[in-house]
Design a protein around this motif. Structure first.
Motif, PDB file in Angstrom:
ATOM      1  N   VAL A  74     -62.349 -76.677 -53.412  1.00  0.00           N
ATOM      2  CA  VAL A  74     -63.610 -77.082 -53.956  1.00  0.00           C
ATOM      3  C   VAL A  74     -64.228 -77.736 -52.506  1.00  0.00           C
ATOM      4  O   VAL A  74     -63.620 -78.387 -51.960  1.00  0.00           O
ATOM      5  CB  VAL A  74     -63.546 -78.169 -54.943  1.00  0.00           C
ATOM      6  CG1 VAL A  74     -64.863 -78.593 -55.216  1.00  0.00           C
ATOM      7  CG2 VAL A  74     -62.762 -77.414 -56.086  1.00  0.00           C
ATOM      8  N   ILE A  75     -65.638 -77.068 -52.328  1.00  0.00           N
ATOM      9  CA  ILE A  75     -66.138 -77.857 -51.351  1.00  0.00           C
ATOM     10  C   ILE A  75     -67.805 -78.089 -52.154  1.00  0.00           C
ATOM     11  O   ILE A  75     -67.937 -77.398 -53.021  1.00  0.00           O
ATOM     12  CB  ILE A  75     -66.512 -76.940 -50.047  1.00  0.00           C
ATOM     13  CG1 ILE A  75     -67.105 -75.412 -50.359  1.00  0.00           C
ATOM     14  CG2 ILE A  75     -65.112 -76.647 -49.486  1.00  0.00           C
ATOM     15  CD1 ILE A  75     -67.445 -74.666 -49.313  1.00  0.00           C
ATOM     16  N   THR A  76     -68.560 -78.798 -51.098  1.00  0.00           N
ATOM     17  CA  THR A  76     -69.812 -79.017 -51.635  1.00  0.00           C
ATOM     18  C   THR A  76     -70.679 -78.768 -50.456  1.00  0.00           C
ATOM     19  O   THR A  76     -70.158 -78.884 -49.215  1.00  0.00           O
ATOM     20  CB  THR A  76     -70.195 -80.448 -51.990  1.00  0.00           C
ATOM     21  OG1 THR A  76     -69.790 -81.560 -50.819  1.00  0.00           O
ATOM     22  CG2 THR A  76     -69.410 -80.913 -53.135  1.00  0.00           C
ATOM     23  N   GLY A  77     -71.824 -78.114 -50.739  1.00  0.00           N
ATOM     24  CA  GLY A  77     -72.816 -77.918 -49.493  1.00  0.00           C
ATOM     25  C   GLY A  77     -74.250 -77.860 -50.062  1.00  0.00           C
ATOM     26  O   GLY A  77     -74.359 -77.917 -51.239  1.00  0.00           O
ATOM     27  N   GLN A  78     -75.025 -77.732 -49.055  1.00  0.00           N
ATOM     28  CA  GLN A  78     -76.599 -77.536 -49.550  1.00  0.00           C
ATOM     29  C   GLN A  78     -77.017 -75.919 -49.277  1.00  0.00           C
ATOM     30  O   GLN A  78     -76.884 -75.549 -48.350  1.00  0.00           O
ATOM     31  CB  GLN A  78     -77.261 -78.043 -48.403  1.00  0.00           C
ATOM     32  CG  GLN A  78     -77.110 -79.483 -48.466  1.00  0.00           C
ATOM     33  CD  GLN A  78     -77.749 -80.554 -49.270  1.00  0.00           C
ATOM     34  OE1 GLN A  78     -77.230 -81.125 -50.049  1.00  0.00           O
ATOM     35  NE2 GLN A  78     -79.255 -80.417 -49.424  1.00  0.00           N
ATOM     36  N   ILE A 104     -64.436 -72.690 -54.574  1.00  0.00           N
ATOM     37  CA  ILE A 104     -65.398 -73.192 -55.440  1.00  0.00           C
ATOM     38  C   ILE A 104     -66.324 -73.959 -54.675  1.00  0.00           C
ATOM     39  O   ILE A 104     -66.086 -74.823 -54.076  1.00  0.00           O
ATOM     40  CB  ILE A 104     -65.030 -73.914 -56.739  1.00  0.00           C
ATOM     41  CG1 ILE A 104     -63.982 -73.083 -57.524  1.00  0.00           C
ATOM     42  CG2 ILE A 104     -66.054 -74.410 -57.697  1.00  0.00           C
ATOM     43  CD1 ILE A 104     -63.209 -74.022 -58.828  1.00  0.00           C
ATOM     44  N   GLN A 105     -67.814 -73.601 -54.946  1.00  0.00           N
ATOM     45  CA  GLN A 105     -68.786 -73.895 -53.972  1.00  0.00           C
ATOM     46  C   GLN A 105     -69.577 -74.986 -55.216  1.00  0.00           C
ATOM     47  O   GLN A 105     -69.823 -74.373 -56.267  1.00  0.00           O
ATOM     48  CB  GLN A 105     -69.684 -73.342 -53.287  1.00  0.00           C
ATOM     49  CG  GLN A 105     -68.739 -72.584 -52.304  1.00  0.00           C
ATOM     50  CD  GLN A 105     -69.684 -71.380 -51.800  1.00  0.00           C
ATOM     51  OE1 GLN A 105     -70.352 -70.725 -52.426  1.00  0.00           O
ATOM     52  NE2 GLN A 105     -69.598 -71.263 -50.340  1.00  0.00           N
ATOM     53  N   LEU A 111     -77.492 -80.489 -57.626  1.00  0.00           N
ATOM     54  CA  LEU A 111     -76.760 -81.483 -58.236  1.00  0.00           C
ATOM     55  C   LEU A 111     -77.057 -82.954 -57.983  1.00  0.00           C
ATOM     56  O   LEU A 111     -76.608 -83.743 -58.553  1.00  0.00           O
ATOM     57  CB  LEU A 111     -75.215 -81.352 -58.151  1.00  0.00           C
ATOM     58  CG  LEU A 111     -74.483 -79.972 -58.743  1.00  0.00           C
ATOM     59  CD1 LEU A 111     -73.184 -79.878 -58.155  1.00  0.00           C
ATOM     60  CD2 LEU A 111     -74.579 -80.254 -60.243  1.00  0.00           C
ATOM     61  N   VAL A 112     -78.012 -83.203 -56.870  1.00  0.00           N
ATOM     62  CA  VAL A 112     -78.295 -84.253 -56.285  1.00  0.00           C
ATOM     63  C   VAL A 112     -79.210 -85.141 -57.562  1.00  0.00           C
ATOM     64  O   VAL A 112     -79.875 -84.636 -58.445  1.00  0.00           O
ATOM     65  CB  VAL A 112     -79.236 -84.188 -55.093  1.00  0.00           C
ATOM     66  CG1 VAL A 112     -80.112 -85.423 -54.868  1.00  0.00           C
ATOM     67  CG2 VAL A 112     -78.470 -84.267 -53.832  1.00  0.00           C
TER      68      VAL A 112
END
Length: 170
Positions: A74-78, A104-105, A111-112
């Motif tokens: 799982v990663i987060t990104g803009q 999973i991105q 989500l901010v």
């Protein structure tokens, strides 16, 4: 002169007949081959990741998600898009078959400012795809529905549990 049957109306009729006998949950063929797999958290949201794993592990299924270094992560990104999260499988065969691994991105751009519950609802939903569940089962309370309340629905519902059990023959 003989009148020919047009194939498009026939196809539509067949699709309508099939759609009337589907189950209350929707499956995808790009989920993992089993309900037990390792997932790595490559985001900075440990509590959301841990709670989402626990949400599936605590269901009445054979789901066993383990947290460790893995090709599934799982990663987060803009991202310049309107989605909250996306499940991206690497398929066994080039265009079909179960996933051999996945990413999973989570989209920080969308989500901010959202609560931890909202984030968890998104991640539990994406894990549902890894467990072969599709989007928007008809008229049922489900973590897989787009129109769910992401503030209050943060765990798999009975429909989701039934869908996993049916797909994996539990």
């Amino acid at each position: 002169m003989k009148k020919l049957i047009r194939p498009i109306p026939v196809v539509i009729i067949i699709v309508l007949m099939f759609s009337s006998i589907t189950y209350g949950y929707v499956h995808i063929s790009t989920g993992m081959p089993t309900t037990s797999f390792i997932v790595e958290n490559r985001s900075s949201y440990s509590s959301i990741f841990n709670n989402s794993i626990a949400a599936w592990n605590n269901t009445d299924t054979s789901v066993e998600l383990t947290k460790a270094k893995s090709d599934n992560y799982v990663i987060t990104g803009q991202y310049d898009d309107t989605w909250y999260g996306v499940y991206k499988p690497s398929l066994k065969y080039i265009f079909w078959g179960p996933a051999t691994k996945f990413v999973i991105q989570l989209n920080r751009s969308q989500l901010v400012g959202k609560s931890d519950n909202f984030w968890q609802s998104v991640l539990v939903h994406e894990f549902g795809h890894a467990l072969s569940l599709g989007d928007n089962p008809p008229e049922s309370p489900s973590i897989m529905r787009y129109d769910r309340d992401r503030e209050s629905m943060i765990t798999p519902q009975q429909d989701d549990i039934d869908g996993v059990n049916a797909y994996y023959n539990n």
